[in-house]
Design an enzyme around this catalytic site. Sequence first.
Site, PDB file in Angstrom:
ATOM      1  N   ASP A  39       0.434  -7.767   1.649  1.00 50.29           N
ATOM      2  CA  ASP A  39       0.687  -6.323   1.672  1.00 50.29           C
ATOM      3  C   ASP A  39       2.191  -6.031   1.685  1.00 50.29           C
ATOM      4  OD1 ASP A  39       0.336  -3.610   1.682  1.00 50.29           O
ATOM      5  OD2 ASP A  39      -0.269  -3.475   3.787  1.00 50.29           O
ATOM      6  N   GLY A  80       3.115   6.968   7.543  1.00 49.90           N
ATOM      7  CA  GLY A  80       4.490   7.195   7.111  1.00 49.90           C
ATOM      8  C   GLY A  80       5.437   6.154   7.684  1.00 49.90           C
ATOM      9  N   ASN A  81       5.034   5.506   8.800  1.00 51.79           N
ATOM     10  CA  ASN A  81       5.818   4.402   9.360  1.00 51.79           C
ATOM     11  C   ASN A  81       5.652   3.119   8.560  1.00 51.79           C
ATOM     12  OD1 ASN A  81       5.602   5.767  12.537  1.00 51.79           O
ATOM     13  ND2 ASN A  81       7.489   4.764  11.878  1.00 51.79           N
ATOM     14  N   SER A  82       4.597   3.048   7.748  1.00 47.17           N
ATOM     15  CA  SER A  82       4.323   1.817   6.999  1.00 47.17           C
ATOM     16  C   SER A  82       5.524   1.399   6.165  1.00 47.17           C
ATOM     17  CB  SER A  82       3.117   2.016   6.072  1.00 47.17           C
ATOM     18  OG  SER A  82       1.937   2.128   6.811  1.00 47.17           O
ATOM     19  N   LEU A 100      -3.995 -25.637  -1.232  1.00 45.81           N
ATOM     20  CA  LEU A 100      -4.589 -26.895  -0.777  1.00 45.81           C
ATOM     21  C   LEU A 100      -5.932 -27.133  -1.437  1.00 45.81           C
ATOM     22  CD1 LEU A 100      -4.584 -29.330   1.154  1.00 45.81           C
ATOM     23  CD2 LEU A 100      -5.549 -27.833   2.924  1.00 45.81           C
ATOM     24  N   GLY A 101      -6.736 -26.079  -1.561  1.00 42.62           N
ATOM     25  CA  GLY A 101      -8.035 -26.213  -2.218  1.00 42.62           C
ATOM     26  C   GLY A 101      -9.179 -26.459  -1.260  1.00 42.62           C
ATOM     27  N   HIS A 126       0.817  -1.218   0.000  1.00 36.26           N
ATOM     28  CA  HIS A 126       0.000   0.000   0.000  1.00 36.26           C
ATOM     29  C   HIS A 126       0.851   1.269   0.000  1.00 36.26           C
ATOM     30  CE1 HIS A 126       0.408  -0.249   4.515  1.00 36.26           C
ATOM     31  NE2 HIS A 126       0.452   1.063   4.393  1.00 36.26           N
ATOM     32  N   THR A 140       2.994  -1.983   9.646  1.00 36.53           N
ATOM     33  CA  THR A 140       2.032  -2.032   8.554  1.00 36.53           C
ATOM     34  C   THR A 140       0.755  -1.246   8.798  1.00 36.53           C
ATOM     35  OG1 THR A 140       2.868  -4.200   7.867  1.00 36.53           O
ATOM     36  CG2 THR A 140       0.665  -3.625   7.117  1.00 36.53           C
ATOM     37  N   ILE A 151      -2.212   0.556  11.980  1.00 35.12           N
ATOM     38  CA  ILE A 151      -2.544   0.905  13.360  1.00 35.12           C
ATOM     39  C   ILE A 151      -4.053   0.831  13.542  1.00 35.12           C
ATOM     40  CG2 ILE A 151      -0.523   2.376  13.693  1.00 35.12           C
ATOM     41  CD1 ILE A 151      -2.338   4.810  13.293  1.00 35.12           C
TER      42      ILE A 151
END
Length: 500
Positions: free
Chosen positions: A174, A247-249, A304-305, A144, A265, A267
């Site tokens: 992500d 901005g920490n992402s 695996l399905g 993102h 990632t 919060i």
Amino acid sequence: MSLYEKLSSKKFFIFNLVLLGTLFGFSLAFFSFSIAKPADKQVAHAQSVQTPVSSDALVVAESLQKAFRSVADAVLPVVVQVNTVEIQKQQVPQFNGIPWEFFFGTPQDNDQKNQEREYRSKGVGSGIIVRKNGTTYYVLTNNHVAGSASEISITMNDGREFKAKLVGKDERKDLALISFESKENFPVAVLGDSDQVKVGDWAIAVGSPLGLSSSVTMGIVSAVGRTGGPAGNINDFIQTDAAINQGNSGGALVNIRGEVIGINTWIASPSGGSVGLGFSIPVNNVKRAIDDFITKGQVKYGWLGVSLIDADKDIAAELGIQNRKGALASQIFIGSPAEKGGIQPGDYIIKLNDKEVRNRDQLVLAVGDLKAGEQATFVVIRNGSEKTIRVKIDERKDDVVADNSKLWPGMIVTPINDEIRQALKLDAKVKGLYVVEVITKSPAAVMGLQRGDIIVGVNGESAKTLPDFFRLLNDKTKKDLWFEVQRGETTLETMRYKRP
């Protein structure tokens, strides 16, 4: 009267006498005051008592301070600011026709048709230098942050800036990997072992919150194995109270040794700012993804399905699996590795390769990390007994996973509890299984089942409990499958579906 007579008069004599008395009185008072001993004054003084810091406590505090400084010195050079520009194009509106043409005439330039306007949206995130190959440096960040960017650059902690490009991205975890070129020698992050992270460990977040590059915040690990992140994210998460903001992402969560244990990632916050609820992807979840990005440009997942759900208390009680951790295979893809290996709808998976399964999310992540062609061993509970099943894992393909026509049977059912009974105003005598969901274009949808139906029978036999339902559903001696359902005040049979 002469001057002599004035000076010797009675009035003048009295005046002089009063004047001399006054002067004598003032002189005597002044003399007495000057020789008198001053009285002791009661003055309150602020008492300064110095309590020195215990030398032992100071040694411990300074050692901890040195440790944090050491971590910052080691980690700041490997965490970069990721600057992005996302370019979007929109059609320029046309104003031809009345009343436009009436006032301004008809445009003569046909090139004005189908014109587009370009919009540039800037973003800021963080990234971690995780690999070096010659003059190419690879930076891990969130999808993102950089996944949709048209232009990318990175800023080092000393302010130097380099153009970067996207190597690969993955929405399910992500994650995104970008690269930049430089002949200079930059350090590479040390990736730790997130499986060893414990609640209470020091946690240090490094990144560019709100564009403030090279920011370091400190806290502890509040929890591990958190689930329920942003929609579509299959990771579990490390929870920390170290301040994490926009901005920490993509930035680093490190331990007291300076090893990266997570990728910051998201919060949880009602205001959009840090309230001490930050979540990081465990670094062990991304190690293989880094290799996949570099070698294949994308993350490859094992398949695996099966369609998995967490068994709630009602389902667990009917299947006799109370207090057992695991994940329920509610549906199976026709022709999938699971079907070929012998896994059936209703199997409760409790182990994968000798490791206990905690819940649905953990099993989805674990299966995804398996390689195509790998033999995996599952332990399931079926009809109250444990059964070991070996399955050859396949590679996950989006088009196959999206084919609902292969999802068997294509619905999710649950026992009727008091809440459902009250909502539907059902009589206490009504027994059966409530249809929670019918998957579009699945066999169940083709048969005509609807959400809210109550299943009371399968293939002409009573099926008012989950064990009976799964037993009859998995009976392959029957060539056709149909259901008897109660819908409102009516009891009816569905269309018959030929078993695959």
